[in-house]
Scaffold this motif. Structure first.
Motif, PDB file in Angstrom:
ATOM      1  N   TYR A 303       0.621  -1.727  -0.363  1.00  0.00           N
ATOM      2  CA  TYR A 303      -0.247  -0.244   0.196  1.00  0.00           C
ATOM      3  C   TYR A 303       1.066   1.539   0.143  1.00  0.00           C
ATOM      4  O   TYR A 303       0.372   2.421  -0.455  1.00  0.00           O
ATOM      5  N   PHE A 304       1.542   1.467   0.857  1.00  0.00           N
ATOM      6  CA  PHE A 304       2.995   2.818   1.225  1.00  0.00           C
ATOM      7  C   PHE A 304       3.582   2.502  -0.620  1.00  0.00           C
ATOM      8  O   PHE A 304       4.552   3.716  -0.443  1.00  0.00           O
ATOM      9  N   LYS A 305       3.751   1.775  -0.570  1.00  0.00           N
ATOM     10  CA  LYS A 305       5.368   1.730  -1.706  1.00  0.00           C
ATOM     11  C   LYS A 305       4.711   1.133  -3.548  1.00  0.00           C
ATOM     12  O   LYS A 305       5.384   1.145  -3.968  1.00  0.00           O
ATOM     13  N   ASN A 306       3.996   0.628  -3.579  1.00  0.00           N
ATOM     14  CA  ASN A 306       3.611   0.521  -5.164  1.00  0.00           C
ATOM     15  C   ASN A 306       1.898   1.413  -5.421  1.00  0.00           C
ATOM     16  O   ASN A 306       0.411   1.103  -5.278  1.00  0.00           O
ATOM     17  N   LYS A 307       2.415   2.545  -5.616  1.00  0.00           N
ATOM     18  CA  LYS A 307       1.510   3.700  -6.546  1.00  0.00           C
ATOM     19  C   LYS A 307       0.607   3.644  -7.655  1.00  0.00           C
ATOM     20  O   LYS A 307      -0.361   4.266  -7.624  1.00  0.00           O
ATOM     21  N   THR A 308       1.490   2.396  -8.106  1.00  0.00           N
ATOM     22  CA  THR A 308       0.519   2.630  -9.317  1.00  0.00           C
ATOM     23  C   THR A 308      -0.973   1.240  -8.413  1.00  0.00           C
ATOM     24  O   THR A 308      -1.571   1.698  -9.216  1.00  0.00           O
ATOM     25  N   TRP A 309      -0.819   0.644  -7.844  1.00  0.00           N
ATOM     26  CA  TRP A 309      -1.582  -0.504  -7.570  1.00  0.00           C
ATOM     27  C   TRP A 309      -2.229  -0.098  -6.432  1.00  0.00           C
ATOM     28  O   TRP A 309      -3.615  -0.445  -7.013  1.00  0.00           O
ATOM     29  N   VAL A 310      -1.571   1.198  -5.907  1.00  0.00           N
ATOM     30  CA  VAL A 310      -3.031   1.724  -5.121  1.00  0.00           C
ATOM     31  C   VAL A 310      -4.055   2.894  -6.257  1.00  0.00           C
ATOM     32  O   VAL A 310      -5.682   2.223  -5.571  1.00  0.00           O
ATOM     33  N   GLU A 311      -3.504   2.707  -6.893  1.00  0.00           N
ATOM     34  CA  GLU A 311      -4.553   3.527  -7.605  1.00  0.00           C
ATOM     35  C   GLU A 311      -5.455   2.473  -8.901  1.00  0.00           C
ATOM     36  O   GLU A 311      -6.669   2.959  -8.834  1.00  0.00           O
TER      37      GLU A 311
END
Length: 355
Positions: A303-311
């Motif tokens: 969650y805190f390290k993969n901005k693409t996945w979070v979006e």
């Protein structure tokens, strides 16, 4: 009757419309009018005395109550009494907290309050300071299970103090299961963004989350993942949901055994999570296990390290775990950076208020 005598009698009647009878004259003392100078002075004096005395009496009563009977009440409060008080529909939400982590407890409680589940929360206090602080602010929602470990400092991950603290967890959970309750356990470095209970589908024994940061497909299997390089799985021990079944109790008992077989040492700085994974792996054929969806319960490393996945998974997140980072202040900073340190602006939403 002479006119002068008649006038004197009338003056006496006007001056004293309620004359004392002659029989009580010897015991008569002059009455004081409340509107006289003396009456007003007495009235003001009484007001001053009462104004000082009554608040002081209230303060003394509160002090005696807080320092005496109420403190001993919480000291003697049993786990069975505490769980019975907070459980709703046979379910309790549990965390274990020592005094240094009270700010994280408050942050976690704000997020749970937003989902209307705060009344189900039971704080297992790992020191008396935490026990009294929580029950002073939120009576009945904290219990202490002796013996009390040394928790006066925020123990670093991997330390013996951290191991001593977390290794008590399966015993607490097993006791609650033995009392017949369903229990959700959370570490307090978590934040709820949505209600997790709709995701606890079916009637499995043990529900848990993957601690790996590798992205899974949205329709991934809910079975226990395959072992990793160390021969065991990497399931997180910080978010667990247990039903009071023989299978769940078996996992807790096996977890306790594994902790005893793998004690902390200076060479092998173990923690409770590997033992939990060994317990799951060794009982998998006997217990109904359920892996929760990654999109809803992501590890901090994702969650805190993969901005693409979070979006890509926006709107699907339910509970965020602030792991994959160590250090009290570092965790707070990361929560702040992502708008998840709620105590800055919403502390009054917590049942504890400002602490």
């Amino acid at each position: 009757m002479p006119s002068s005598l008649h006038q004197r009698q009338q003056q006496q009647l006007l001056a004293d419309p309620y004359p004392i009878s002659p029989r009580s004259t010897s015991g008569y003392q002059r009455s004081i009018s409340p509107f006289s100078r003396t009456g007003l002075l007495i009235f003001l004096s009484l007001m001053v005395v009462l104004g000082v005395l009554f608040p002081w009496m209230d303060m003394m009563e509160s002090f005696i109550s807080a320092g005496g009977s109420s403190l001993s009440k919480w000291r003697d409060y049993t786990l069975a009494q505490a769980v019975s008080f907070v459980a709703k529909n046979g379910t309790v939400i549990v965390c274990a907290v020592s005094q240094p982590y009270l700010p994280f407890l408050n942050n976690w409680l704000i997020s749970i309050s937003r989902q209307k589940h705060q009344e189900q929360v039971l704080v297992i206090a790992e020191d008396y300071a935490t026990l009294y602080k929580v029950n002073q602010k939120w009576p009945g929602h904290a219990v202490l299970i002796p013996p009390v470990p040394d928790t006066q400092t925020a123990h670093k991950f991997g330390s013996q103090g951290f191991f001593n603290f977390t290794s008590r967890r399966p015993r607490h959970l097993l006791q609650i299961l033995e009392l017949g309750y369903t229990v959700m356990y959370n570490d307090v470095d978590m934040v709820w963004l949505a209600d997790p209970f709709p995701y606890l589908q079916g009637y499995h024994d043990v529900y848990f989350t993957d601690d790996m940061a590798a992205v899974k497909p949205l329709n991934h299997s809910h079975d226990l993942p395959p072992p990793g390089k160390k021969g065991r799985t990497y399931i997180c021990s910080c978010m667990i949901f247990l039903r009071p079944t023989s299978g769940a109790k078996l996992v807790m008992k096996k977890w306790i055994e594994e902790l005893q077989d793998q004690p902390w040492s200076k060479i092998k700085k173990s923690n409770d999570q590997p033992a939990f994974n060994w317990a799951l792996n060794k009982t998998a054929g006997q217990v109904d296990l359920y892996l929760l969806p990654q999109a809803a319960f992501p590890t901090g490393g994702l969650y805190f390290k993969n901005k693409t996945w979070v979006e890509e998974t926006k709107g699907m997140h339910v509970i965020i775990h602030n792991n994959y980072i160590t250090g009290f202040e570092k965790k707070i900073k990361r929560f702040r950076d992502f708008g998840l340190w709620l105590v800055d602006d919403y502390v009054l939403e917590s049942p504890l208020g400002r602490i």
